[in-house]
Structure formats: structure tokens, C-alpha cells
Design an enzyme around this catalytic site. Structure first.
Site, PDB file in Angstrom:
ATOM      1  N   ASP A  13      97.629 103.114  26.594  1.00  0.00           N
ATOM      2  CA  ASP A  13      98.739 103.201  27.544  1.00  0.00           C
ATOM      3  C   ASP A  13      98.587 104.238  28.661  1.00  0.00           C
ATOM      4  O   ASP A  13      99.539 104.966  28.971  1.00  0.00           O
ATOM      5  CB  ASP A  13     100.048 103.470  26.792  1.00  0.00           C
ATOM      6  N   LYS A  99     100.449  94.826  24.445  1.00  0.00           N
ATOM      7  CA  LYS A  99     101.357  94.945  23.290  1.00  0.00           C
ATOM      8  C   LYS A  99     102.784  95.173  23.765  1.00  0.00           C
ATOM      9  O   LYS A  99     103.006  95.466  24.947  1.00  0.00           O
ATOM     10  CB  LYS A  99     100.907  96.096  22.395  1.00  0.00           C
ATOM     11  N   CYS A 137     102.741 105.876  20.767  1.00  0.00           N
ATOM     12  CA  CYS A 137     101.732 104.809  20.689  1.00  0.00           C
ATOM     13  C   CYS A 137     100.385 105.298  20.183  1.00  0.00           C
ATOM     14  O   CYS A 137      99.707 104.581  19.449  1.00  0.00           O
ATOM     15  CB  CYS A 137     101.633 104.094  22.022  1.00  0.00           C
TER      16      CYS A 137
HETATM   17  C1  VGL Z   1     105.418 104.486  24.347  1.00  0.00           C
HETATM   18  C2  VGL Z   1     107.650 104.913  24.208  1.00  0.00           C
HETATM   19  C3  VGL Z   1     107.933 103.612  24.533  1.00  0.00           C
HETATM   20  C4  VGL Z   1     104.007 104.995  24.248  1.00  0.00           C
HETATM   21  C5  VGL Z   1     105.675 103.175  24.673  1.00  0.00           C
HETATM   22  O1  VGL Z   1     103.106 104.430  24.908  1.00  0.00           O
HETATM   23  O2  VGL Z   1     103.786 105.993  23.537  1.00  0.00           O
HETATM   24  N1  VGL Z   1     106.391 105.332  24.108  1.00  0.00           N
HETATM   25  N2  VGL Z   1     106.941 102.756  24.768  1.00  0.00           N
END
Ligand code: VGL
Ligand code: ZN
Length: 196
Positions: A13, A99, A137
Site C-alpha cells: 500500500d 485487495k 495492512c
Molecule cells: C490501511 C487502514 C485502512 C493500510 C488500509 O493500508 O494499512 N489502513 N485501509
């Protein structure tokens, strides 16, 4: 030369919405780009697999506070916020894992994806994990990788926490360590220093 475990790099991410100027900013999130680019280059030079996971949400999902969930709207499919950080290296050999397509908070890159299958098919035994955010994540991806039987190196300097509660980042590192992940820094892991 002793046998090396076949490894893969898994970046979690590293997307605009988690970086400065985004909608769900992870403090200093963009600082992971530089160490990660070094690793991407090294892995690709050695012909080792590189995966980029991305949070890839529909416009409406229960993951967002507007629809009953926790988080501000972020990483909506095909928007600027969902793009990888512009300075993060790209290459045709990098595989993208999407995802978070449903209504659940699926934080792990293994959740609802074929990542485990892809890694197994490639014969990967060891996964190096880094990215955003340490306490969501990244942590859940590391814990799932361990459950799937992979050896995991979590690259502490190449991840940053969102810290809804102060200390969440350090607690996440402890959890990963206790579950069996090796906590390392990318510098001590540079190609020459791997030395196995
Ligand atoms: C994430 C909060 C919501 C992350 C993703 O990538 O850690 N955190 N969605
Ligand atoms: Zn999300």
C-alpha cells in the site's frame, strides 16, 4: 555458497492516499519510497519476484466511516489517491495485488487474493515485507504470510504506522516479532550483506 531461500519482495500500500496530501495520511509515509526503491532494484536485478499490494476500494464500502466503518474515504479504485506513490519504481516484472474490494476490513494482502498461490507457484520460501501502514495492512500481511508458512523479514525502516492510538506502531512490531517474523532493517539486508 550455501543454499539460499527463494525470496520475494512484498510492498504494501505505498499509495498516494497514505502519503502526505492524501486522505488517510500515515505520518512520513513517503519516506519508505527511497529504501524500497533500492530493494526493488536489487530484487529485479537478481531476477527475484516483486509484488506491490494496493488498497483498491469501491466508492462505497463499509470499510469507510460514511458507510458505517472506521476510515475516511481512501484508495478508491481508479482515482489518483489509489495510485502508487509517483516516485516508487515501476517495472513490467512487478506483480500487482489488489485487495479491499468488498465490504470487510481486509487489511492483509493475502485476504481474498491469490497472493499465496502466486508465491507458492514461484517456489518462494521467504517474503520481505514493508510499506504502509505498519499497524494495519503491513502487520496483517506479515501475520498471514507466517500462517501460510513463509519465513518473513519485516523491514522496520521501510514501514510507517498510522497510529490511531500512540504506540500502535511499536506494538505491531512486537506482535509481528512474537508471531515469528524477523525484524530487520533494509540497510543490513542489502544484497552484499545478505551473505548466506
Ligand atoms: C490501511 C487502514 C485502512 C493500510 C488500509 O493500508 O494499512 N489502513 N485501509
Ligand atoms: Zn483501506
Amino acid at each position: 555458497m550455501t543454499e539460499e531461500k527463494k525470496r520475494a519482495l512484498l510492498l504494501v500500500d505505498v499509495q498516494n492516499d497514505f502519503c502526505p496530501g492524501g486522505t488517510l495520511v500515515v505520518g512520513h509515509g513517503d519516506e519508505v519510497v527511497e529504501p524500497l526503491n533500492k530493494l526493488i532494484t536489487e530484487f529485479l536485478e537478481r531476477g527475484e519476484p516483486v509484488f506491490k499490494a494496493r488498497d483498491w476500494h469501491p466508492p462505497q464500502t463499509k470499510h469507510f466511516s460514511d458507510y458505517g466503518g472506521t476510515w475516511p474515504i481512501h484508495c478508491v479504485q481508479n482515482t489518483h489517491g489509489a495510485e502508487f506513490h509517483p516516485n516508487l519504481l515501476d517495472d513490467k516484472h512487478i506483480r500487482v495485488i489488489s485487495k479491499g474490494l468488498g465490504d470487510e476490513d481486509s487489511y492483509s494482502a493475502f485476504d481474498g487474493t491469490d497472493l499465496a498461490l502466486q508465491l507458492q507457484r514461484l517456489g518462494v520460501e521467504e517474503v520481505w515485507v514493508a510499506g504502509l501502514a505498519t499497524d494495519y495492512c503491513v502487520k496483517n500481511t506479515v501475520l498471514d504470510a507466517l500462517k501460510h508458512g513463509f519465513h518473513v523479514k519485516a523491514l522496520k525502516d521501510a514501514m510507517r504506522p498510522v497510529e490511531v492510538q500512540p504506540g500502535d506502531g511499536e506494538r505491531a512490531i512486537d506482535e509481528m516479532r512474537q508471531a515469528g517474523a524477523e525484524i530487520v532493517t533494509s540497510q543490513e539486508q542489502e544484497a552484499g550483506a545478505v551473505g548466506r
